[in-house]
Design a protein around this motif. Structure first.
Motif, PDB file in Angstrom:
ATOM      1  N   ALA A  18      -8.666  -4.091  -0.677  1.00 57.17           N
ATOM      2  CA  ALA A  18      -7.537  -3.181  -0.901  1.00 57.17           C
ATOM      3  C   ALA A  18      -8.043  -1.782  -1.235  1.00 57.17           C
ATOM      4  CB  ALA A  18      -6.652  -3.717  -2.017  1.00 57.17           C
ATOM      5  N   PHE A  19      -9.115  -1.695  -2.014  1.00 62.48           N
ATOM      6  CA  PHE A  19      -9.723  -0.403  -2.354  1.00 62.48           C
ATOM      7  C   PHE A  19     -10.236   0.286  -1.091  1.00 62.48           C
ATOM      8  CE2 PHE A  19     -13.426   2.081  -3.796  1.00 62.48           C
ATOM      9  CZ  PHE A  19     -12.771   2.948  -4.652  1.00 62.48           C
ATOM     10  N   ALA A  21      -9.148  -0.193   1.970  1.00 65.23           N
ATOM     11  CA  ALA A  21      -8.020   0.186   2.820  1.00 65.23           C
ATOM     12  C   ALA A  21      -7.361   1.473   2.336  1.00 65.23           C
ATOM     13  CB  ALA A  21      -7.001  -0.943   2.866  1.00 65.23           C
ATOM     14  N   LYS A  22      -7.407   1.723   1.036  1.00 64.41           N
ATOM     15  CA  LYS A  22      -6.781   2.922   0.479  1.00 64.41           C
ATOM     16  C   LYS A  22      -7.662   4.164   0.609  1.00 64.41           C
ATOM     17  CE  LYS A  22      -2.960   2.148  -1.687  1.00 64.41           C
ATOM     18  NZ  LYS A  22      -1.733   2.744  -1.199  1.00 64.41           N
ATOM     19  N   ASN A  23      -8.966   4.000   0.857  1.00 65.53           N
ATOM     20  CA  ASN A  23      -9.901   5.129   0.870  1.00 65.53           C
ATOM     21  C   ASN A  23     -10.553   5.292   2.239  1.00 65.53           C
ATOM     22  OD1 ASN A  23      -9.982   6.122  -1.977  1.00 65.53           O
ATOM     23  ND2 ASN A  23     -10.393   3.953  -2.307  1.00 65.53           N
ATOM     24  N   THR A  24      -9.735   5.545   3.248  1.00 64.79           N
ATOM     25  CA  THR A  24     -10.263   5.706   4.598  1.00 64.79           C
ATOM     26  C   THR A  24     -10.318   7.167   5.032  1.00 64.79           C
ATOM     27  OG1 THR A  24      -8.061   5.385   5.508  1.00 64.79           O
ATOM     28  CG2 THR A  24      -9.488   3.437   5.340  1.00 64.79           C
ATOM     29  N   ASP A  25      -9.974   8.089   4.159  1.00 68.78           N
ATOM     30  CA  ASP A  25     -10.004   9.508   4.515  1.00 68.78           C
ATOM     31  C   ASP A  25     -11.437   9.942   4.800  1.00 68.78           C
ATOM     32  OD1 ASP A  25      -7.305   9.563   4.021  1.00 68.78           O
ATOM     33  OD2 ASP A  25      -7.552  10.258   1.944  1.00 68.78           O
TER      34      ASP A  25
END
Length: 95
Positions: A18-19, A21-25
């Motif tokens: 989940a971490f 998936a949230k930090n793909t920038d």
């Protein structure tokens, strides 16, 4: 006990997924000599973690090798001097 261990492992894996998936920038890592690398943030974070773990293990390697050498010397010292002398078996660890 195995169920608890696998439950904790699964929880940590889901949390890390989940971490990620949230930090793909995309982020730009700038190095010396105008060298730049653009990568997703999660790869940069996991790369930094892996590099830190590698250097941590590398720093413990000297101590580990010294202790192994010392254990080998103590085993040779504790071995019987004469071939006919019976060796005393080591005591079992306390329970």
């Amino acid at each position: 006990m195995r169920i608890v261990t696998w439950t904790i492992r699964l929880f940590v894996f889901v949390l890390l997924a989940a971490f990620a998936a949230k930090n793909t920038d995309p982020v730009t890592l700038r190095f010396y000599f105008d060298l730049a690398l653009q990568t997703p943030l999660i790869l940069a974070l996991f790369g930094a973690f892996a590099l830190g773990a590698f250097f941590g293990v590398l720093s413990l390697l000297r101590t580990l090798l010294r202790q192994r050498r010392e254990i080998g010397a103590l085993r040779r010292k504790a071995s019987p001097v004469e071939p006919g002398t019976p060796a005393v078996p080591p005591m079992p660890p306390p329970i």
